[in-house]
Design a protein around this motif. Structure first.
Motif, PDB file in Angstrom:
ATOM      1  N   ALA A  70     -31.003  -9.275  13.380  1.00 47.83           N
ATOM      2  CA  ALA A  70     -31.739 -10.712  13.186  1.00 47.83           C
ATOM      3  C   ALA A  70     -32.780 -10.553  13.631  1.00 47.83           C
ATOM      4  O   ALA A  70     -33.441 -11.342  12.170  1.00 47.83           O
ATOM      5  N   SER A  71     -33.403 -10.256  14.610  1.00 48.36           N
ATOM      6  CA  SER A  71     -34.739 -10.894  14.970  1.00 48.36           C
ATOM      7  C   SER A  71     -35.747 -10.051  14.223  1.00 48.36           C
ATOM      8  O   SER A  71     -35.204  -8.445  13.678  1.00 48.36           O
ATOM      9  N   ASN A  72     -36.998 -10.986  13.810  1.00 45.10           N
ATOM     10  CA  ASN A  72     -37.866 -10.150  12.469  1.00 45.10           C
ATOM     11  C   ASN A  72     -39.387  -9.977  13.436  1.00 45.10           C
ATOM     12  O   ASN A  72     -40.247  -9.341  13.019  1.00 45.10           O
ATOM     13  N   GLU A  73     -39.641 -10.817  14.948  1.00 41.44           N
ATOM     14  CA  GLU A  73     -40.723 -10.786  15.466  1.00 41.44           C
ATOM     15  C   GLU A  73     -40.399  -9.604  16.052  1.00 41.44           C
ATOM     16  O   GLU A  73     -39.459  -9.139  16.834  1.00 41.44           O
ATOM     17  N   THR A  74     -41.729  -8.856  16.288  1.00 44.21           N
ATOM     18  CA  THR A  74     -42.075  -7.650  17.971  1.00 44.21           C
ATOM     19  C   THR A  74     -41.185  -7.767  19.252  1.00 44.21           C
ATOM     20  O   THR A  74     -40.648  -7.359  19.832  1.00 44.21           O
ATOM     21  N   ASN A  75     -42.027  -9.080  19.033  1.00 40.20           N
ATOM     22  CA  ASN A  75     -42.196  -8.998  20.573  1.00 40.20           C
ATOM     23  C   ASN A  75     -40.676  -9.995  21.600  1.00 40.20           C
ATOM     24  O   ASN A  75     -40.041  -9.454  21.937  1.00 40.20           O
ATOM     25  N   THR A  76     -39.934 -10.420  20.544  1.00 38.11           N
ATOM     26  CA  THR A  76     -38.767 -10.904  20.151  1.00 38.11           C
ATOM     27  C   THR A  76     -37.678  -9.954  20.819  1.00 38.11           C
ATOM     28  O   THR A  76     -36.863  -9.822  21.563  1.00 38.11           O
ATOM     29  N   LYS A  77     -38.125  -8.955  19.273  1.00 40.03           N
ATOM     30  CA  LYS A  77     -37.130  -7.669  19.550  1.00 40.03           C
ATOM     31  C   LYS A  77     -37.621  -6.371  21.091  1.00 40.03           C
ATOM     32  O   LYS A  77     -36.204  -5.879  21.232  1.00 40.03           O
TER      33      LYS A  77
END
Length: 160
Positions: A70-77
């Motif tokens: 569901a995540s789109n952000e690279t840092n979050t992923k």
């Protein structure tokens, strides 16, 4: 002469019957069980496979997978991926440790029940047919797997 021959024949036949009977009585009663089937169908094995701790851990891993997708952000992923890898490793370690401990318990219980089963059924020897090839071949009339599974499951249900 005929009388002596008949008497000798009767004595020899009686001796042969007696010797055969003695050998028959002294032959050990041998049975075998398919150990893989016993392990798969033993209710204790099934109970252990539904371990709540492992199930909860698996739910956390599944949740992390969902968050990752569901995540789109690279840092979050990246952070989720690191957590996911750590959780999967922890799940694998937990699962392996529990399985090792539980297999020891299952094997101990099966051996205990096996001794009782052998004694109650008059078996001198009860062999386990398994991947280690401890029994290479056996006559199917000596296969007591189904009877043994029924016996140990009834004992397990009664011991809980």
């Amino acid at each position: 002469m005929n009388r002596t021959l008949v008497l000798l024949s009767v004595v020899l036949l009686s001796a042969l019957i007696l010797i055969s009977y003695i050998f028959y009585i002294q032959l050990p009663k041998v049975g075998y069980v398919n150990f893989s089937k016993v392990l798969n169908e033993f209710k204790m094995s099934k109970d252990i496979n539904s371990n709540k701790e492992v199930y909860e851990y698996q739910k956390r891993v599944d949740s992390l997978y969902s968050s990752l997708e569901a995540s789109n952000e690279t840092n979050t992923k990246t952070k989720i991926m690191q957590q996911l890898i750590a959780e999967k490793n922890n799940l694998e370690i937990l699962s392996n440790n529990l399985m090792s401990q539980e297999l020891k318990k299952i094997n101990s219980r099966i051996r205990s029940y096996g001794t009782d089963f052998s004694n109650s059924k008059g078996y001198s020897v009860l062999l386990g047919l398994g991947p280690d090839m401890s029994v290479i071949s056996g006559d199917s009339k000596n296969d007591v797997t189904e009877e043994f599974i029924s016996y140990i499951n009834k004992r397990y249900e009664g011991d809980r």
